[in-house]
Design an enzyme around this catalytic site. Structure first.
Site, PDB file in Angstrom:
ATOM      1  N   ILE A   8       5.749  -6.222   7.277  1.00 46.49           N
ATOM      2  CA  ILE A   8       5.671  -5.133   8.208  1.00 46.49           C
ATOM      3  C   ILE A   8       5.423  -3.797   7.509  1.00 46.49           C
ATOM      4  O   ILE A   8       5.687  -3.656   6.321  1.00 46.49           O
ATOM      5  CB  ILE A   8       7.015  -4.973   9.010  1.00 46.49           C
ATOM      6  CG1 ILE A   8       8.176  -4.747   8.046  1.00 46.49           C
ATOM      7  CG2 ILE A   8       7.282  -6.160   9.890  1.00 46.49           C
ATOM      8  CD1 ILE A   8       9.513  -4.467   8.702  1.00 46.49           C
ATOM      9  N   ASN A  68      10.081   7.881   4.237  1.00 47.44           N
ATOM     10  CA  ASN A  68       8.989   8.681   3.701  1.00 47.44           C
ATOM     11  C   ASN A  68       8.133   9.194   4.842  1.00 47.44           C
ATOM     12  O   ASN A  68       8.008   8.552   5.890  1.00 47.44           O
ATOM     13  CB  ASN A  68       8.140   7.877   2.710  1.00 47.44           C
ATOM     14  CG  ASN A  68       7.018   7.115   3.381  1.00 47.44           C
ATOM     15  OD1 ASN A  68       5.987   7.682   3.742  1.00 47.44           O
ATOM     16  ND2 ASN A  68       7.219   5.817   3.576  1.00 47.44           N
ATOM     17  N   SER A 119       0.832  -1.201   0.000  1.00 48.97           N
ATOM     18  CA  SER A 119       0.000   0.000   0.000  1.00 48.97           C
ATOM     19  C   SER A 119       0.869   1.253   0.000  1.00 48.97           C
ATOM     20  O   SER A 119       1.845   1.361   0.727  1.00 48.97           O
ATOM     21  CB  SER A 119      -0.899   0.000   1.244  1.00 48.97           C
ATOM     22  OG  SER A 119      -1.639   1.197   1.316  1.00 48.97           O
ATOM     23  N   ASN A 154      -6.647  -0.846   1.340  1.00 50.33           N
ATOM     24  CA  ASN A 154      -6.036  -0.498   2.619  1.00 50.33           C
ATOM     25  C   ASN A 154      -6.776   0.706   3.181  1.00 50.33           C
ATOM     26  O   ASN A 154      -7.049   1.666   2.463  1.00 50.33           O
ATOM     27  CB  ASN A 154      -4.546  -0.201   2.377  1.00 50.33           C
ATOM     28  CG  ASN A 154      -3.787   0.152   3.640  1.00 50.33           C
ATOM     29  OD1 ASN A 154      -4.099   1.137   4.304  1.00 50.33           O
ATOM     30  ND2 ASN A 154      -2.786  -0.638   3.964  1.00 50.33           N
ATOM     31  N   GLY A 201      12.582  -0.391   2.169  1.00 48.87           N
ATOM     32  CA  GLY A 201      13.617  -0.771   1.212  1.00 48.87           C
ATOM     33  C   GLY A 201      14.487  -1.902   1.728  1.00 48.87           C
ATOM     34  O   GLY A 201      14.329  -2.358   2.859  1.00 48.87           O
ATOM     35  N   LYS A 251      -3.333   2.473  -2.128  1.00 46.38           N
ATOM     36  CA  LYS A 251      -2.916   3.464  -1.127  1.00 46.38           C
ATOM     37  C   LYS A 251      -3.984   3.579  -0.038  1.00 46.38           C
ATOM     38  O   LYS A 251      -5.177   3.544  -0.343  1.00 46.38           O
ATOM     39  CB  LYS A 251      -2.732   4.815  -1.836  1.00 46.38           C
ATOM     40  CG  LYS A 251      -2.473   6.007  -0.928  1.00 46.38           C
ATOM     41  CD  LYS A 251      -1.045   6.068  -0.444  1.00 46.38           C
ATOM     42  CE  LYS A 251      -0.810   7.151   0.592  1.00 46.38           C
ATOM     43  NZ  LYS A 251       0.512   6.996   1.253  1.00 46.38           N
ATOM     44  N   CYS A 270       0.563   3.255  10.593  1.00 47.02           N
ATOM     45  CA  CYS A 270       1.209   4.327   9.830  1.00 47.02           C
ATOM     46  C   CYS A 270       1.994   5.240  10.761  1.00 47.02           C
ATOM     47  O   CYS A 270       1.439   5.813  11.687  1.00 47.02           O
ATOM     48  CB  CYS A 270       0.200   5.161   9.066  1.00 47.02           C
ATOM     49  SG  CYS A 270       1.009   6.448   8.112  1.00 47.02           S
ATOM     50  N   GLY A 326      11.403  -4.524   1.893  1.00 44.29           N
ATOM     51  CA  GLY A 326      12.659  -4.635   1.160  1.00 44.29           C
ATOM     52  C   GLY A 326      12.726  -5.706   0.101  1.00 44.29           C
ATOM     53  O   GLY A 326      13.818  -6.028  -0.382  1.00 44.29           O
ATOM     54  N   LEU A 332      -0.234   9.969   4.528  1.00 40.36           N
ATOM     55  CA  LEU A 332      -1.523   9.456   4.050  1.00 40.36           C
ATOM     56  C   LEU A 332      -2.279  10.389   3.120  1.00 40.36           C
ATOM     57  O   LEU A 332      -3.511  10.413   3.140  1.00 40.36           O
ATOM     58  CB  LEU A 332      -2.411   9.059   5.231  1.00 40.36           C
ATOM     59  CG  LEU A 332      -1.906   7.885   6.065  1.00 40.36           C
ATOM     60  CD1 LEU A 332      -2.917   7.552   7.145  1.00 40.36           C
ATOM     61  CD2 LEU A 332      -1.662   6.654   5.201  1.00 40.36           C
TER      62      LEU A 332
HETATM   63  C1  FMN Z   1       6.158   6.154  -0.162  1.00 39.69           C
HETATM   64  C2  FMN Z   1       5.484   5.135   0.706  1.00 39.69           C
HETATM   65  C3  FMN Z   1       4.158   5.282   1.067  1.00 39.69           C
HETATM   66  C4  FMN Z   1       3.527   4.350   1.869  1.00 39.69           C
HETATM   67  N1  FMN Z   1       2.203   4.503   2.182  1.00 39.69           N
HETATM   68  C5  FMN Z   1       1.562   3.556   2.917  1.00 39.69           C
HETATM   69  C6  FMN Z   1       0.173   3.646   3.171  1.00 39.69           C
HETATM   70  O1  FMN Z   1      -0.500   4.572   2.735  1.00 39.69           O
HETATM   71  N2  FMN Z   1      -0.419   2.663   3.915  1.00 39.69           N
HETATM   72  C7  FMN Z   1       0.282   1.591   4.396  1.00 39.69           C
HETATM   73  O2  FMN Z   1      -0.300   0.729   5.053  1.00 39.69           O
HETATM   74  N3  FMN Z   1       1.611   1.475   4.155  1.00 39.69           N
HETATM   75  C8  FMN Z   1       2.272   2.421   3.427  1.00 39.69           C
HETATM   76  N4  FMN Z   1       3.611   2.283   3.167  1.00 39.69           N
HETATM   77  C9  FMN Z   1       4.348   1.125   3.697  1.00 39.69           C
HETATM   78  C10 FMN Z   1       4.461   0.031   2.662  1.00 39.69           C
HETATM   79  O3  FMN Z   1       3.200  -0.440   2.294  1.00 39.69           O
HETATM   80  C11 FMN Z   1       5.327  -1.139   3.163  1.00 39.69           C
HETATM   81  O4  FMN Z   1       4.735  -1.696   4.309  1.00 39.69           O
HETATM   82  C12 FMN Z   1       6.741  -0.721   3.516  1.00 39.69           C
HETATM   83  O5  FMN Z   1       7.198   0.264   2.623  1.00 39.69           O
HETATM   84  C13 FMN Z   1       7.745  -1.895   3.530  1.00 39.69           C
HETATM   85  O6  FMN Z   1       7.886  -2.465   2.267  1.00 39.69           O
HETATM   86  P1  FMN Z   1       9.092  -2.065   1.246  1.00 39.69           P
HETATM   87  O7  FMN Z   1      10.353  -2.080   2.028  1.00 39.69           O
HETATM   88  O8  FMN Z   1       9.040  -3.079   0.163  1.00 39.69           O
HETATM   89  O9  FMN Z   1       8.788  -0.686   0.737  1.00 39.69           O
HETATM   90  C14 FMN Z   1       4.256   3.225   2.353  1.00 39.69           C
HETATM   91  C15 FMN Z   1       5.587   3.078   1.987  1.00 39.69           C
HETATM   92  C16 FMN Z   1       6.213   4.006   1.176  1.00 39.69           C
HETATM   93  C17 FMN Z   1       7.653   3.802   0.816  1.00 39.69           C
END
Ligand code: FMN
Ligand code: FAD
Ligand code: FAD
Ligand code: FMN
Ligand code: FES
Ligand code: FES
Lengths: 310, 266, 310, 266
Positions: free
Chosen positions: A197, A70, A22, A100, A223, A46, A131, A250, A74
């Protein structure tokens, strides 16, 4: 040999275990220019709130070693606009949708879930209880997240569970001492799955101006930098609860995705790495299939939790 | 339209201290690019740096595009070590492009430092579709920071050189020159450069009643509108404050839609 | 202008705020071949236990994106050998010594601290209440760390505080929901400083063998990957407690060190990055001096906690 | 003695599929190196990969050393892209070196695959200090995996080629040949290669009553003995089990001190 990548979350059957995290895929429109997004096991959108949100004041993004912070806060179009303008596109594309949602109270979560179910806005609901970017870091720096309180997690989950038949996923935070506790609470509250997570709280400072690089001071770290942490939590949770775990944090390649499945995730999500390579979900689906073929696995579910601990 | 391209680097020159021009060969990319758009470059195959780097398209050729960049951090440093003959993964073209409305006898460009990057393509396009060579204010810290002068001359533009230290052209800021320019008839200003400069160009344009389009920058993660990282507060529809994505609604904005008061001095 | 880099931890005065992280510098002998280790504000030695320890079964190390996992398991020579064979070298070099200690009970910590003080084995003591690698990850996967319980932190700290006059540092774990709580407990228990942070729990799996890459399954994540997390915790803690914070986690350069000082750390430690560049502490000391000169700061203490939050 | 060196790459050749030889020019490094020691290479200036990569010293020249390596992951892939004329940061020499005790009429080397890397330097040294050319069992998967044959021939060594697929020399494993060798008088075996091979070489040596020195590998972070990451269970002093650091007590071990039962099949 035929390889089945099919998995299920609650009563929802998905053609493969790959979704997007998301907040890293919008509502699907943009990356639909890069690949056929209906090929995904599901599209996770999102976070939606009842009213549209402008989000935090920029700068909202900082690059960090092998990751990024970041503090979007929201920003989203709100549920009305989603249902009216974003949903038709996803439906037309025949995507399975994980919506979500984020609320500032139990009532808001309930209302969001009810409306989504009533108007066919989702095939599953993911409750974002984790969040890190919606509290004002300056005034209340403890940023209490619902996901940090097992008790609240159960209450929130139960409330939404009671009013919807949609498969229900609860998204948890790594900013806890023991993530199995809120995971158990989510299970007790009636969740069909947990997402492990969300981001880790983090910060960066510009040493020349002495100001935080994020206007919101604190942000969420994502990441490959956090992958080992996410993987460990997925392993912990999947040995603790009986419901499926959706692993994320990541993931950048099929090999990374396999680590999560082997650790115990039933499904995985790609997040930040989409920004580097929008095609990565497709590469992962292909990579999972190839791995199963090479290793003589006819059903990806057999791989889940197959880690060998001596 | 495919937006991920393996491009061959066919030229890579130092054009001024710390400044390079790179030509990225790829027909598909070239065909779809318009002046003002940008690309996101994958500067490493590993995780460091993690994110792609945004760069304006400087010129559009039949089989590729060029970029003009300044080495300022880790990413651009790595970029500068790549050699002709190597390949680089390029995402683009991204974002919107400069509008070139009809009926304007005057096109004025205000470029500060590396902010000149998107303008060679724009000048070529204006010449092509309107037949009028834009007037250009080319500003920089010193002589070394005035780029593309020769290109603009060849294109027949009237050029005002301005340097902060007076080492070339007039001494002062771009806006000092802009204030003294008086045009007859409708005028459009295009600008790109440091944010304080853009703000002041905007103010002058408001005073003079000129339309002003700026190419803006912001920290970007995705370049495609999904992460919501690159936003700026704007008022693009009536009565509706919004967070406009520089990568999607921009990078080119009518400066009147930006809520400058809310941006602060980042 | 003369720049003073001098800082103090309790009543201990240090010539600069740069030390090394426990477990990444042995007992000083090896890197003494690379630079004059007495130039460090202090040398922090590998955790000492009462008896020598063999540590965990290898493999103990895995590289991760911008970091590494370790599961050393506190292999060390034990306090006797330290006092007899390692201490003389450090004393001869005229190093200020922070002796990191680890015990499996309050009594062991007390005994270690008493003996160190009695035999002049340390100029300050750092209590490691946060080692993630000494529990068997398979049997008790909750790995309870003392540092995860504010109550225990206070008890342990108080016990050692009662028997020693040496400056006392308590090293905390990032694997908590809110690190300010154990930090406050350490302060209440009488600590002169807190070290923030030890490693984050993490894991990696070899997808071909399906075995964890670490024989111990779980390890501690360190390196630049975790820097944003560490920095955020340093900021939180330094606004909460009055005692000095020693910041660590991914510091690789003077600029990184400055981020920690500006966020509120009084002192910093370099850990994993020593493995890449053993000279990095010297570069940091020089870099801090240069920064102060450029920014017209005559006393590094003026920089501490000077972050500007709008 | 300085142990961090900026080395000039003066040669970088593909010597077999995925295998390269690199010459690192640096007098200081060369002067202090002994056969069996290794270096830690900084393969990137960024954080990816994060750690240095250990490589045995293949040969020691008057003004530098060579390494021989196989591309197997991210780090060695990056290494393989470096060009002659570029510089690389090298830490070393590290670890102990091969003992060459007097009074042994027979020196026998058993090299499996890339495990041949430390032996050219060892052969040169044995020739220099003992005047006896060692006998060499050079084993590999196939013809392409037999490296340094020419070098050893030039040095006057008797060579047994062994390949798993029989594409060169005898078909089988290094240990098959080792078992058939009968020497007269005291014999020392030096070995390096895959762990299962080393284990079996060790067993055969025990049976034959030969002294055996192996160059061992382990995941390394520091290469200097401080992180305790690279240990192996060993019994080096009487009655005292210890965790020996491959980077410090090793990489060369008398195979009798290693507690093979406790190592498992990693
Ligand atoms: C730019 C950005 C915006 C995000 N927005 C949301 C969000 O609106 N709702 C949510 O549950 N997680 C949000 N996340 C978290 C991601 O869904 C994810 O849980 C987290 O980034 C870990 O995964 P990754 O390392 O592959 O990015 C966001 C992450 C990023 C990087
Ligand atoms: C739409 C757009 C077009 C651009 N066009 C050009 C161009 O044509 N020529 C040119 O030289 N530069 C251009 N820039 C700025 C350029 O992207 C940055 O200078 C570059 O990303 C710096 O990367 P670095 O790794 O060298 O610096 P670092 O400072 O190490 O970068 C760290 C992070 O900050 C971001 N960042 C740093 N500076 C900027 C900036 N000014 N704007 C946005 N993000 C930034 C980087 O992308 C990265 O995520 C453009 C930026 C945008 C948004
Ligand atoms: C003392 C010593 C001497 C060596 N000499 C040589 C040599 O002369 N030629 C040669 O080709 N290789 C040699 N190796 C092995 C070489 O270090 C690894 O192949 C290399 O580090 C792999 O790096 P990578 O990034 O390509 O692979 P990756 O698999 O991406 O590496 C991931 C991590 O695992 C470690 N690693 C991977 N394989 C090994 C291994 N076999 N031993 C130790 N760590 C490993 C890496 O250092 C890194 O930390 C030696 C290893 C040691 C310990
Ligand atoms: C190989 C290794 C061994 C460590 N051993 C110890 C230890 O014995 N005691 C301790 O308190 N911390 C130990 N740590 C944690 C570090 O002291 C430090 O808190 C952590 O690594 C974060 O800093 P860094 O990211 O700069 O490495 C160890 C870390 C590493 C990488
Ligand atoms: S960079 Fe992601 S929305 Fe603009
Ligand atoms: S690699 Fe660190 S002790 Fe050997």
């Amino acid at each position: 040999m035929d390889v089945s990548l099919q998995i299920s979350i609650g009563k929802l059957i998905l053609k493969n275990p790959v979704t997007v995290a998301s907040g890293t895929f919008g509502y699907g429109e943009e990356y639909a220019e890069y690949f056929d997004i209906s090929e995904l096991g599901a599209v996770t959108i999102k976070s939606l709130t009842l009213k549209p949100r402008l989000g935090n004041v920029p700068p909202r993004i900082v690059e960090t070693p092998a990751g990024m912070l970041n503090a979007i806060g929201l920003q989203n179009v709100g549920i009305e606009t989603y249902l009216k303008y974003k949903l038709p596109f996803l439906r037309e594309k025949k995507c399975t949708i994980i919506a979500n949602i984020y609320g500032t109270s139990i009532e808001e979560y309930v209302q969001l879930a009810e409306q989504l179910e009533k108007e066919g806005g989702a095939d599953a609901i993911e409750m974002n209880l984790s969040c890190p970017n919606v509290h004002d870091a300056k005034s209340k720096f403890k940023c209490p997240l619902i996901a940090q309180s097992p008790e609240w997690v159960e209450k929130y989950t139960y409330a939404v569970r009671s009013i919807t038949k949609l498969p229900l996923i609860v998204k948890l935070s790594p900013n806890v001492a023991d993530i199995t506790e809120p995971a158990l609470s989510a299970e007790k509250g009636g969740a069909d799955a947990v997402s492990i997570i969300n981001t880790l709280l983090g910060m960066a400072i510009d040493v020349n101006t002495r100001k935080p690089k994020l206007r919101n001071v604190v942000g969420g770290l994502s990441g490959p930098a956090i992958r080992p942490v996410a993987l460990k939590m997925v392993w912990d949770v999947s040995r603790t609860v009986k419901i499926p775990v959706i692993g994320m944090g990541g993931i950048c390649s099929a090999s990374d995705a396999l680590e999560f499945l082997i650790a115990g995730a039933r499904m995985i999500a790609v997040g930040s790495y989409l920004f580097r390579d929008p095609l990565v979900p497709m590469r992962i689906i292909q990579g999972l299939r190839d791995y199963c073929l090479t290793h003589n696995i006819d059903d990806i579910n057999k791989l889940v939790g197959s880690v060998i601990v001596e | 339209m495919k937006k991920l391209h393996e491009c061959l680097i066919t030229l890579h020159n130092l054009v001024a201290p710390h400044h390079y021009r790179m030509v990225l060969q790829n027909k598909d990319l070239a065909i779809h690019s318009s002046p003002g758009q940008f690309v996101m470059l994958e500067v490493s195959t590993g995780y460091y740096p993690f994110l792609r780097r945004p760069m304006s398209i400087e010129r559009i050729f039949s089989d590729g595009v060029s970029i003009l960049y300044k080495v300022c951090g880790e990413g651009t440093k790595i970029l500068s070590t790549l050699s002709v003959g190597e390949k680089i993964n390029v995402q683009g073209p991204l974002g919107n492009s400069f509008p070139i409305p009809e009926g304007y006898p005057h096109y004025l460009i205000v470029a500060g430092g590396i902010g000149v990057a998107p303008f060679p393509a724009l000048v070529e396009k204006i010449l092509k579709v309107r037949g009028i060579p834009p007037e250009i204010i080319l500003a920089g810290k010193d002589y070394n920071h005035l780029l593309c002068e020769k290109d603009f001359k060849q294109m027949g533009c009237k050029i005002h050189l301005v340097t902060e230290d007076g080492s070339a052209g007039q001494s002062g800021l771009a806006t000092d020159v802009l204030e003294t320019i008086n045009t007859q008839g409708e005028t459009i200003v295009y600008t790109c450069g440091p944010l304080p400069m853009i703000k002041n160009v905007h103010k002058i344009c408001v005073q003079k009643g000129w339309l002003c389009y700026a190419s803006l920058e912001a920290e970007m993660a995705c370049g495609e509108g999904v992460c919501l990282g690159c936003v700026l507060p704007a008022k693009m529809e009536i009565e509706n404050e919004m967070m406009a994505r520089v990568c999607k609604e921009g990078p080119i904005f009518d400066t009147q839609v930006i809520l400058w008061d809310k941006i602060g001095d980042r």
